[in-house]
Design a protein around this motif. Structure first.
Motif, mmCIF file in Angstrom:
data_model
loop_
_atom_site.group_PDB
_atom_site.id
_atom_site.type_symbol
_atom_site.label_atom_id
_atom_site.label_comp_id
_atom_site.label_asym_id
_atom_site.label_seq_id
_atom_site.Cartn_x
_atom_site.Cartn_y
_atom_site.Cartn_z
ATOM 1 N N TYR A 1 0.805 -1.230 0.000
ATOM 2 C CA TYR A 1 0.000 0.000 0.000
ATOM 3 C C TYR A 1 0.838 1.280 0.000
ATOM 4 C CZ TYR A 1 -3.472 -3.494 1.237
ATOM 5 O OH TYR A 1 -4.286 -4.597 1.238
ATOM 6 N N GLY A 2 2.155 1.129 -0.037
ATOM 7 C CA GLY A 2 3.020 2.294 -0.146
ATOM 8 C C GLY A 2 3.032 3.193 1.081
ATOM 9 N N LYS A 3 2.702 2.646 2.246
ATOM 10 C CA LYS A 3 2.656 3.452 3.460
ATOM 11 C C LYS A 3 3.680 2.952 4.464
ATOM 12 C CE LYS A 3 0.839 6.610 6.161
ATOM 13 N NZ LYS A 3 0.840 8.050 5.814
ATOM 14 N N ASP A 4 4.523 3.874 4.916
ATOM 15 C CA ASP A 4 5.529 3.551 5.923
ATOM 16 C C ASP A 4 4.890 3.550 7.306
ATOM 17 O OD1 ASP A 4 7.961 2.824 6.858
ATOM 18 O OD2 ASP A 4 9.050 4.541 6.048
ATOM 19 N N SER A 5 5.542 2.893 8.260
ATOM 20 C CA SER A 5 4.962 2.730 9.590
ATOM 21 C C SER A 5 5.961 3.081 10.676
ATOM 22 C CB SER A 5 4.526 1.274 9.828
ATOM 23 O OG SER A 5 3.720 0.781 8.816
ATOM 24 N N LEU A 6 5.422 3.440 11.821
ATOM 25 C CA LEU A 6 6.175 3.462 13.063
ATOM 26 C C LEU A 6 5.885 2.134 13.755
ATOM 27 C CD1 LEU A 6 7.850 4.975 15.251
ATOM 28 C CD2 LEU A 6 5.673 5.809 16.169
ATOM 29 N N VAL A 7 6.912 1.371 14.064
ATOM 30 C CA VAL A 7 6.716 0.062 14.685
ATOM 31 C C VAL A 7 6.748 0.196 16.200
ATOM 32 C CG1 VAL A 7 7.631 -2.276 14.955
ATOM 33 C CG2 VAL A 7 7.655 -1.185 12.705
ATOM 34 N N ILE A 8 5.619 -0.109 16.833
ATOM 35 C CA ILE A 8 5.511 -0.116 18.290
ATOM 36 C C ILE A 8 5.027 -1.513 18.690
ATOM 37 C CG2 ILE A 8 4.424 0.895 20.333
ATOM 38 C CD1 ILE A 8 6.190 2.900 18.962
ATOM 39 N N PRO A 9 5.925 -2.380 19.131
ATOM 40 C CA PRO A 9 5.505 -3.738 19.506
ATOM 41 C C PRO A 9 4.605 -3.732 20.745
ATOM 42 C CG PRO A 9 7.886 -3.592 19.176
ATOM 43 C CD PRO A 9 7.369 -2.196 19.230
ATOM 44 N N ASN A 10 4.035 -4.893 21.050
ATOM 45 C CA ASN A 10 3.148 -5.040 22.202
ATOM 46 C C ASN A 10 3.929 -5.277 23.492
ATOM 47 O OD1 ASN A 10 0.557 -4.762 20.975
ATOM 48 N ND2 ASN A 10 0.826 -6.778 20.052
ATOM 49 N N ALA A 11 4.965 -4.501 23.686
ATOM 50 C CA ALA A 11 5.813 -4.671 24.865
ATOM 51 C C ALA A 11 5.165 -4.049 26.094
ATOM 52 C CB ALA A 11 7.182 -4.036 24.610
ATOM 53 N N GLY A 12 5.354 -4.705 27.253
ATOM 54 C CA GLY A 12 4.815 -4.198 28.508
ATOM 55 C C GLY A 12 5.819 -3.335 29.236
ATOM 56 N N ILE A 13 5.391 -2.782 30.365
ATOM 57 C CA ILE A 13 6.273 -1.930 31.149
ATOM 58 C C ILE A 13 7.420 -2.755 31.732
ATOM 59 C CG2 ILE A 13 4.458 -0.287 31.727
ATOM 60 C CD1 ILE A 13 4.348 -1.619 34.518
ATOM 61 N N PHE A 14 8.529 -2.098 31.990
ATOM 62 C CA PHE A 14 9.702 -2.752 32.576
ATOM 63 C C PHE A 14 9.423 -3.057 34.042
ATOM 64 C CE2 PHE A 14 14.056 -2.058 34.544
ATOM 65 C CZ PHE A 14 14.458 -3.369 34.335
ATOM 66 N N ARG A 15 9.503 -4.327 34.400
ATOM 67 C CA ARG A 15 9.262 -4.761 35.784
ATOM 68 C C ARG A 15 10.603 -4.908 36.499
ATOM 69 N NH1 ARG A 15 3.768 -5.989 37.411
ATOM 70 N NH2 ARG A 15 2.540 -6.075 35.500
ATOM 71 N N LYS A 16 11.121 -3.786 36.982
ATOM 72 C CA LYS A 16 12.445 -3.804 37.597
ATOM 73 C C LYS A 16 12.470 -4.547 38.922
ATOM 74 C CE LYS A 16 11.830 0.776 39.701
ATOM 75 N NZ LYS A 16 12.374 2.164 39.770
ATOM 76 N N GLU A 17 11.299 -4.729 39.551
ATOM 77 C CA GLU A 17 11.250 -5.389 40.850
ATOM 78 C C GLU A 17 11.341 -6.911 40.751
ATOM 79 O OE1 GLU A 17 6.991 -5.480 39.381
ATOM 80 O OE2 GLU A 17 8.737 -4.144 39.234
ATOM 81 N N ILE A 18 11.245 -7.455 39.535
ATOM 82 C CA ILE A 18 11.249 -8.906 39.346
ATOM 83 C C ILE A 18 12.647 -9.392 38.994
ATOM 84 C CG2 ILE A 18 10.391 -10.793 37.891
ATOM 85 C CD1 ILE A 18 7.735 -9.422 37.763
ATOM 86 N N ALA A 19 13.072 -10.428 39.689
ATOM 87 C CA ALA A 19 14.378 -11.040 39.432
ATOM 88 C C ALA A 19 14.163 -12.475 38.971
ATOM 89 C CB ALA A 19 15.225 -11.016 40.701
ATOM 90 N N PRO A 20 15.121 -13.045 38.255
ATOM 91 C CA PRO A 20 14.966 -14.427 37.791
ATOM 92 C C PRO A 20 14.804 -15.395 38.964
ATOM 93 C CG PRO A 20 16.806 -13.357 36.688
ATOM 94 C CD PRO A 20 16.375 -12.437 37.785
ATOM 95 N N HIS A 21 13.871 -16.311 38.816
ATOM 96 C CA HIS A 21 13.642 -17.349 39.826
ATOM 97 C C HIS A 21 14.450 -18.575 39.404
ATOM 98 C CE1 HIS A 21 11.747 -19.948 42.709
ATOM 99 N NE2 HIS A 21 11.158 -20.681 41.777
ATOM 100 N N LEU A 22 15.626 -18.729 39.992
ATOM 101 C CA LEU A 22 16.538 -19.800 39.600
ATOM 102 C C LEU A 22 16.338 -21.016 40.501
ATOM 103 C CD1 LEU A 22 19.776 -17.653 39.112
ATOM 104 C CD2 LEU A 22 17.972 -18.144 37.451
ATOM 105 N N LYS A 23 16.477 -22.204 39.909
ATOM 106 C CA LYS A 23 16.379 -23.424 40.702
ATOM 107 C C LYS A 23 17.186 -24.531 40.032
ATOM 108 C CE LYS A 23 12.082 -25.330 38.762
ATOM 109 N NZ LYS A 23 10.641 -25.592 38.981
ATOM 110 N N SER A 24 17.494 -25.561 40.803
ATOM 111 C CA SER A 24 18.307 -26.653 40.271
ATOM 112 C C SER A 24 17.620 -28.003 40.364
ATOM 113 C CB SER A 24 19.646 -26.721 41.031
ATOM 114 O OG SER A 24 19.412 -26.864 42.431
ATOM 115 N N LEU A 25 16.431 -28.024 41.016
ATOM 116 C CA LEU A 25 15.709 -29.272 41.190
ATOM 117 C C LEU A 25 14.238 -29.101 40.815
ATOM 118 C CD1 LEU A 25 17.142 -30.343 44.680
ATOM 119 C CD2 LEU A 25 17.787 -31.316 42.470
#
Length: 379
Positions: free
Chosen positions: A174-198
């Protein structure tokens, strides 16, 4: 200093619409927002207008069907006068400097000779191929959306798309350029990876139970992986028959559960308890091929490892940030081969990589871009 007035127009529920919610959060500090929709936004400070009276009426749908009959299959490409009057009344009441249109079907109603406002079209997908596998839809709404894109995309002051693949298609077709804004959510800085070994490797998939997504393949995948893995499906649904089929399959499985959905703003904290986000989506149409959904970014914010099929948009980000696995094709067996040998050590590595990617793959990276684009239009 008075803020410039922006109308966000949709006819869908607003309280649980991720793309509209994030748009409101992005723009509300800079503009006076008025939002239409079937339900109000959670933020009660935003002026809200119910859109039920604006939707196309049963009479208009019926007239469209009658038109197809009397014209031997042609599709009505015009604008319904009653809907046009409703839109004009809304615009007179709100008097915006800029309108952001979400439903593609309503785009034509925001262009007329008296227009004094800018128009942004925030497309949630590539509408001309939305249900291209349905021949009846393709001959009706497929044609309507193609005509809308041909006639109105050139007139739009700003076109926003969710990913690069759809943006390229709009430019090519259609010959129309776009601004790409993905469906990204807010940055959750309070969340850390939940690591486990078992313990078992816990996988989560959340979203809408749509038959075309073939969610049963992920149930079959979990079964084939055995008791070392668990899969929870957190689904909302409209098709009760399909949901019942999934429920029956889950009950027959040794390691799959269907669990009730949580509120939109609770998704990321809830899924943080899992190890891996899973989405195997067969490319049955153009939009599925280029899918880059909310859930992908929610997996990242929850600091999960991610397992996907070779969907170009998702696969590219998984590989770029080394946050999980991508199967060779869209079959259960292909993704099973990638998953059957993974360990907690490899999952922990991907979780740590998700943690590093979380700020990059967040709405924070796009909000300034979007805000500045809107400011540029109405300054």
């Amino acid at each position: 200093m008075l803020k410039r007035r922006v109308l966000i127009f949709t006819t869908n529920p607003v309280h649980n619409a991720p793309r509209v919610i994030r748009e409101i959060e992005c723009l509300k500090e800079h503009f006076e927002l008025v939002v239409t929709g079937e339900t109000p936004p959670e933020d009660k400070s935003i002026r809200y207008i119910n859109s039920d009276h604006i939707k196309l009426s049963h009479l208009e749908y019926t007239l469209g069907k009658i038109f197809r009959v009397v014209t031997f299959g042609k599709v009505f490409m015009g604008k319904y006068p009653t809907t046009q009057r409703k839109i004009e009344k809304l615009l007179k009441e709100v008097n915006p400097e800029l309108v952001i249109v979400h439903p593609g079907a309503f785009l034509p109603y925001f262009f007329n000779r008296k227009q004094k406002f800018k128009v942004v079209f925030n497309a949630h997908e590539f509408h001309p191929k939305e249900f291209e596998g349905d021949l009846r839809w393709k001959k009706t709404w497929g044609k309507i959306y193609d005509e809308i894109y041909k006639n109105y995309l050139p007139q739009v002051d700003l076109l926003i798309n969710v990913c690069d693949g759809i943006a390229k298609e709009c430019l090519t077709q259609y010959g129309k350029d776009s601004l790409v804004i993905p469906n990204a959510g807010i940055f959750r800085k309070e969340i850390a990876p939940h690591l486990k070994s078992l313990g078992k490797i816990r996988m989560i998939h959340h979203g809408v139970a749509i038959r075309e997504r073939n969610l049963e393949v992920m149930i079959e995948l979990a079964n084939s992986l055995g008791e070392r893995f668990e899969l929870d499906l957190m689904l909302v649904y409209q098709d009760e028959k399909y949901y019942s089929q999934l429920k029956k399959l889950a009950k027959q499985s040794i390691n799959v559960r269907l669990i009730p959905p949580v509120k939109f703003d609770e998704i990321v904290p809830f899924i943080h308890r899992y190890d891996m986000g899973l989405f195997l989506l067969p490319p049955v149409n153009f939009n599925y091929l280029h899918a880059l959904p909310n859930k992908f970014f929610e997996f990242v914010q929850a600091r999960l490892a991610i397992a996907v099929g070779p969907s170009p948009e998702m696969a590219s980000l998984v590989r770029k940030h080394n946050i999980g696995v991508v199967s060779e094709d869209f079959t259960k067996d292909s993704l099973q081969r990638e998953l059957q040998s993974i360990t907690h050590e490899s999952i922990n590595t991907w979780k740590m990589a998700s943690d590093k990617a979380a700020s990059i793959l967040s709405a924070d990276q796009y909000n300034q871009l979007y805000t500045q684009a809107v400011l540029n239009l109405i300054s």
